[in-house]
Design a protein around this motif. Structure first.
Motif, PDB file in Angstrom:
ATOM      1  N   ALA A 169       0.494  -0.821  -0.252  1.00  0.00           N
ATOM      2  CA  ALA A 169       0.112   0.131   0.105  1.00  0.00           C
ATOM      3  C   ALA A 169       0.888   1.447   0.390  1.00  0.00           C
ATOM      4  N   ILE A 170       1.718   1.327   1.033  1.00  0.00           N
ATOM      5  CA  ILE A 170       2.539   2.334   0.540  1.00  0.00           C
ATOM      6  C   ILE A 170       3.716   2.717  -0.536  1.00  0.00           C
ATOM      7  N   TYR A 171       4.225   1.747  -1.235  1.00  0.00           N
ATOM      8  CA  TYR A 171       4.554   1.611  -2.327  1.00  0.00           C
ATOM      9  C   TYR A 171       3.323   1.721  -3.825  1.00  0.00           C
ATOM     10  N   VAL A 172       2.143   1.368  -3.996  1.00  0.00           N
ATOM     11  CA  VAL A 172       1.718   1.737  -4.669  1.00  0.00           C
ATOM     12  C   VAL A 172       0.900   3.302  -4.453  1.00  0.00           C
ATOM     13  N   ASN A 173       1.028   4.242  -3.269  1.00  0.00           N
ATOM     14  CA  ASN A 173       0.518   5.688  -2.766  1.00  0.00           C
ATOM     15  C   ASN A 173       1.895   6.343  -3.597  1.00  0.00           C
ATOM     16  N   PHE A 174       2.966   6.020  -3.201  1.00  0.00           N
ATOM     17  CA  PHE A 174       3.971   6.775  -4.078  1.00  0.00           C
ATOM     18  C   PHE A 174       3.497   7.224  -5.727  1.00  0.00           C
ATOM     19  N   PHE A 175       2.250   6.581  -6.191  1.00  0.00           N
ATOM     20  CA  PHE A 175       2.759   6.968  -7.495  1.00  0.00           C
ATOM     21  C   PHE A 175       0.764   6.956  -7.588  1.00  0.00           C
ATOM     22  N   ALA A 176       0.277   6.791  -6.565  1.00  0.00           N
ATOM     23  CA  ALA A 176      -0.933   6.511  -6.756  1.00  0.00           C
ATOM     24  C   ALA A 176      -1.768   8.064  -6.575  1.00  0.00           C
ATOM     25  N   HIS A 177      -1.093   9.076  -5.305  1.00  0.00           N
ATOM     26  CA  HIS A 177      -1.194  10.082  -5.200  1.00  0.00           C
ATOM     27  C   HIS A 177      -0.878  11.041  -6.249  1.00  0.00           C
ATOM     28  N   HIS A 178      -0.770  10.890  -6.745  1.00  0.00           N
ATOM     29  CA  HIS A 178      -0.639  12.114  -8.684  1.00  0.00           C
ATOM     30  C   HIS A 178      -2.088  11.968  -8.465  1.00  0.00           C
ATOM     31  N   PRO A 181      -6.387  10.409  -3.845  1.00  0.00           N
ATOM     32  CA  PRO A 181      -5.845  11.678  -2.805  1.00  0.00           C
ATOM     33  C   PRO A 181      -5.084  10.768  -2.333  1.00  0.00           C
ATOM     34  N   ASP A 182      -4.114  11.615  -1.684  1.00  0.00           N
ATOM     35  CA  ASP A 182      -3.099  11.709  -0.839  1.00  0.00           C
ATOM     36  C   ASP A 182      -3.656  10.550   1.017  1.00  0.00           C
ATOM     37  N   ILE A 183      -2.501   9.638   1.171  1.00  0.00           N
ATOM     38  CA  ILE A 183      -3.602   8.447   2.216  1.00  0.00           C
ATOM     39  C   ILE A 183      -2.300   7.977   2.747  1.00  0.00           C
ATOM     40  N   ARG A 184      -0.913   9.250   2.602  1.00  0.00           N
ATOM     41  CA  ARG A 184      -0.182   8.784   3.627  1.00  0.00           C
ATOM     42  C   ARG A 184      -0.307   9.072   5.177  1.00  0.00           C
ATOM     43  N   TYR A 185      -1.415   9.996   5.839  1.00  0.00           N
ATOM     44  CA  TYR A 185      -1.650  10.165   6.851  1.00  0.00           C
ATOM     45  C   TYR A 185      -1.867   8.747   7.291  1.00  0.00           C
ATOM     46  N   LEU A 186      -2.545   7.757   6.899  1.00  0.00           N
ATOM     47  CA  LEU A 186      -3.636   6.815   7.193  1.00  0.00           C
ATOM     48  C   LEU A 186      -2.831   5.116   7.500  1.00  0.00           C
ATOM     49  N   LEU A 187      -1.537   5.634   6.243  1.00  0.00           N
ATOM     50  CA  LEU A 187      -0.819   4.611   5.905  1.00  0.00           C
ATOM     51  C   LEU A 187       0.849   4.942   7.650  1.00  0.00           C
ATOM     52  N   LEU A 258       8.428   5.767   5.410  1.00  0.00           N
ATOM     53  CA  LEU A 258       7.106   5.403   5.080  1.00  0.00           C
ATOM     54  C   LEU A 258       8.010   4.048   4.268  1.00  0.00           C
ATOM     55  N   LEU A 259       9.168   4.828   3.297  1.00  0.00           N
ATOM     56  CA  LEU A 259       9.370   3.897   2.336  1.00  0.00           C
ATOM     57  C   LEU A 259      10.782   3.153   3.505  1.00  0.00           C
ATOM     58  N   LEU A 260      10.683   2.833   4.153  1.00  0.00           N
ATOM     59  CA  LEU A 260      12.021   2.941   5.204  1.00  0.00           C
ATOM     60  C   LEU A 260      10.976   0.778   5.126  1.00  0.00           C
ATOM     61  N   TYR A 261      10.082   0.867   5.525  1.00  0.00           N
ATOM     62  CA  TYR A 261       9.125   0.171   5.390  1.00  0.00           C
ATOM     63  C   TYR A 261       9.246  -1.165   4.546  1.00  0.00           C
TER      64      TYR A 261
END
Length: 301
Positions: A169-178, A181-187, A258-261
């Motif tokens: 989910a973290i990896y996909v969000n790096f692409f999808a937030h473009h 909506p960015d879900i990094r706070y949920l992550l 996030l990328l560290l995970y």
């Protein structure tokens, strides 16, 4: 089985004994911790030194482009690490996977205008120099080595499949937030919910210590942010609208956190023996060695 040169174990033992005989015990333990951390991130240190060194000496009229030289340095380092058995082939395979996923993200982010590599080079693909993937591989190399060097154990560890889902989910969000909506706070919240109870047990000398996994990720993200400032200060890469003399935004620490995970979960594909569902103290080093034949002999005796 990974076999490491026995002289590294001897050097570390003698260095530890020398410092404990001359420094207060707590200070000696801290110095050994820092030295082992430095040894663990040797690949990244060498790569950063190459970025700084080439920036200082490179001339625009030289036949070889600086970016292409960095590709050669990175490849040479990887071959050297395998030849000296500082990394096992099993770890190299996982690090190569992280290299590929990092390169894929670089290709996307550069095309999206998030950052750019302004210098010329023959070994560039869609504006991305091929050495960039090695910067991600350096993170994977550090994680694999630091786990072995410190006899790290992770407990209590959540179900492995849940960590894979989170990393994906973290990896996909790096692409999808473009696009959505960015879900990094949920992550961010998910990393705390899943790992707040997880302790990283690590050994310095004969003593065991522990640190919450999210705190270790935060500290690591800070040092990666510092390293990234070296990259932008030398103009090796620049964020959109960034002047080389400007520091990288602190918000990028969140991205590294996030990328560290993603990197950690990728590396756990080959260090599953260090993951424990129960909140237990680490096993004795001898028992750990039997359970994990790839245990790094560079560790402190």
């Amino acid at each position: 089985m990974t076999q490491h040169a026995p002289h590294t174990l001897t050097i570390e033992r003698r260095l530890g004994d020398w410092m404990r005989a001359r420094l207060p015990y707590a200070l000696a333990e801290f110095v050994m911790f820092v030295l082992k951390q430095g040894w663990a991130c040797l690949f990244g240190i060498c790569l950063l030194a190459a970025i700084l060194g080439t920036k200082a000496i490179w001339q625009p009229d030289w036949a070889l482009y600086r970016y292409d030289a960095l590709v050669g340095v990175a490849l040479g380092l990887q071959v050297l690490f395998l030849a000296l058995k500082l990394e096992s082939w099993e770890e190299a395979k996982v690090i190569a996977l992280f290299h590929l996923t990092g390169t894929a993200m670089e290709l996307f982010k550069v095309q999206a205008g998030s950052w750019a590599y302004p210098e010329p080079g023959l070994l560039k693909l869609m504006g991305v120099p091929l050495f960039s993937g090695f910067m991600y591989a350096a993170v994977g190399s550090y994680m694999a080595r630091v786990i072995r060097l410190f006899d790290m154990q992770f407990a209590p560890y959540p179900p492995f499949w849940t960590t894979v889902v989170l990393a994906t989910a973290i990896y996909v969000n790096f692409f999808a937030h473009h696009f959505v909506p960015d879900i990094r706070y949920l992550l961010f919240a998910a990393t705390l919910v899943m790992f707040l109870r997880t302790r990283i047990w690590f050994r310095v000398g004969a003593n065991w210590y522990w640190m919450p996994l999210p705190l270790a990720a935060f500290f690591s993200s800070f040092f990666l942010w510092l390293a990234e400032n070296i990259g932008t200060l030398t103009g090796t890469w620049l964020y959109a609208g960034q002047n080389p003399l400007e520091k990288v935004s602190f918000a990028k620490m969140g991205s590294w956190y996030l990328l560290l995970y993603v990197s950690f979960v990728t590396v756990t594909l080959v260090i599953r023996h260090a993951l424990h569902r129960d909140a237990q103290r680490p096993v004795a080093p001898e028992a750990s060695d039997k359970a994990a034949p790839q245990q790094d002999q560079e560790q402190q005796a």
